[in-house]
Design an enzyme around this catalytic site. Structure first.
Site, PDB file in Angstrom:
ATOM      1  N   THR A  95      -1.747   2.253   7.789  1.00 55.80           N
ATOM      2  CA  THR A  95      -2.296   3.644   7.543  1.00 55.80           C
ATOM      3  C   THR A  95      -3.812   3.556   7.858  1.00 55.80           C
ATOM      4  O   THR A  95      -4.594   2.846   7.493  1.00 55.80           O
ATOM      5  CB  THR A  95      -2.476   4.026   6.002  1.00 55.80           C
ATOM      6  OG1 THR A  95      -0.872   4.119   5.411  1.00 55.80           O
ATOM      7  CG2 THR A  95      -3.210   5.137   5.679  1.00 55.80           C
ATOM      8  N   LYS A 170       0.412  11.056   6.976  1.00 55.66           N
ATOM      9  CA  LYS A 170       0.278   9.859   5.932  1.00 55.66           C
ATOM     10  C   LYS A 170      -0.933  10.113   4.955  1.00 55.66           C
ATOM     11  O   LYS A 170      -0.848   9.781   3.639  1.00 55.66           O
ATOM     12  CB  LYS A 170      -0.011   8.516   6.580  1.00 55.66           C
ATOM     13  CG  LYS A 170       0.050   7.509   5.662  1.00 55.66           C
ATOM     14  CD  LYS A 170       1.206   7.260   4.660  1.00 55.66           C
ATOM     15  CE  LYS A 170       0.815   6.078   3.620  1.00 55.66           C
ATOM     16  NZ  LYS A 170       0.759   4.811   3.966  1.00 55.66           N
ATOM     17  N   LYS A 238      -9.122   2.469   0.656  1.00 57.65           N
ATOM     18  CA  LYS A 238      -9.425   3.003   1.937  1.00 57.65           C
ATOM     19  C   LYS A 238      -8.897   4.090   2.648  1.00 57.65           C
ATOM     20  O   LYS A 238      -9.383   4.814   3.140  1.00 57.65           O
ATOM     21  CB  LYS A 238      -8.719   1.533   2.905  1.00 57.65           C
ATOM     22  CG  LYS A 238      -8.944   1.780   4.225  1.00 57.65           C
ATOM     23  CD  LYS A 238      -7.546   2.228   4.978  1.00 57.65           C
ATOM     24  CE  LYS A 238      -6.594   1.050   4.695  1.00 57.65           C
ATOM     25  NZ  LYS A 238      -5.216   1.537   5.111  1.00 57.65           N
TER      26      LYS A 238
END
Length: 287
Positions: A95, A170, A238
């Protein structure tokens, strides 16, 4: 197929194991070789760098931690693009940043490679069981070529569009998870504070309209005191940050995501960055 795979952490372990099970020849690299020992026993080969792993490969996959790691694995002096053969399909399953995915795709395509960004969802269980959701961005021909490899690792495999769209999808997924994690933690915290039996409460609410992936898969871990990572808090933080970056670029306001960012920052400050995302419940229980 001959596959290079860089990154054998919580997710990569299961993904590589399923590639080997499907009969693919897999060469792995990870910064700590001991993390790959179990895969070497299963038949994976070891490489001393991403470049070495990609030499002669049909497909080279990165599944690492952060965007800067992706950039190093692809663009670095010992990266995929320094050694892969023309026509090799390069796939980033981390990701990462949509902007970085577009930049890497442009460079890779110019050098004769087939780039795909294909992040996944499903956690450690999905990686082990080969049931991941794979969200891809890139050219149809490269996506089609990678289908047998994707099929070994996932069940829901969708091409979203041009380079970077896999990463955007995502991030939408992570936005949904962020609010879902808050809902799970708050439901358990309320039940605990009011003296309800957490086991029986969970049996009831996970089978009704409140049911969610977090309630079905992570709440039982919370009740057992199991905060081991299926997905690290630090990596989720993150991901939330990447989503907020896109929100700022697009001038989109998502208050639920902003609340999740604040709460997970508190989880990290409490020393739980290496715990699983279900550690959010610990924060609520401590209040």
């Amino acid at each position: 197929m001959k596959i290079a795979f860089v990154g054998t952490g919580v997710m990569g372990q299961g993904m590589v194991a399923n590639l080997l099970k499907a009969g693919h020849e897999v060469t792995v690299y990870t910064r700590t070789q001991a993390k790959a020992d179990g895969l070497l026993v299963l038949g994976a080969k070891w490489a001393s760098s991403p470049a070495e792993s990609a030499r002669g490969a049909d497909i080279a996959i990165s599944m690492v931690g952060y965007p800067n790691d992706v950039e190093e694995v692809w663009r670095g002096p010992q990266g995929f693009m320094s050694s892969a053969k023309p026509g090799c399909v390069l796939i980033d399953m981390t990701t990462s940043s949509p902007a970085l995915a577009r930049s890497l795709a442009a460079e890779a395509a110019a050098k004769g490679f087939g780039p795909l960004d294909a992040p996944v969802s499903g956690g450690d269980r999905g990686a082990r069981e080969g049931t991941l959701t794979i969200m891809a961005g890139g050219a149809q021909q490269d996506f089609d070529f990678a289908q047998p490899v994707f099929a070994a690792m996932g069940k829901t495999i969708v091409l979203q569009g041009a380079p970077g769209t896999g990463q955007l999808c995502k991030l939408a997924n992570q936005i949904g998870i962020a609010s879902g994690m808050i809902a799970m933690a708050e439901a358990l915290a309320f039940a605990r504070a009011t003296g309800l039996n957490l086991e029986t409460t969970l049996r009831s609410i996970s089978g009704g309209g409140a049911s969610s992936w977090a309630l079905l898969n992570l709440a039982p871990r919370v009740l057992k005191g199991d905060f081991a990572p299926g997905f690290y808090v630090k990596h989720f933080v993150k991901d939330i940050g990447l989503a907020l970056d896109v929100c700022r670029e697009q001038k989109v306001s998502l208050p639920g995501l902003e609340l999740a960012a604040k709460l997970y920052a508190e989880v990290v400050a409490a020393g739980e960055g290496d715990a699983g995302t279900q550690a959010l419940a610990k924060l609520y229980f401590s209040r």
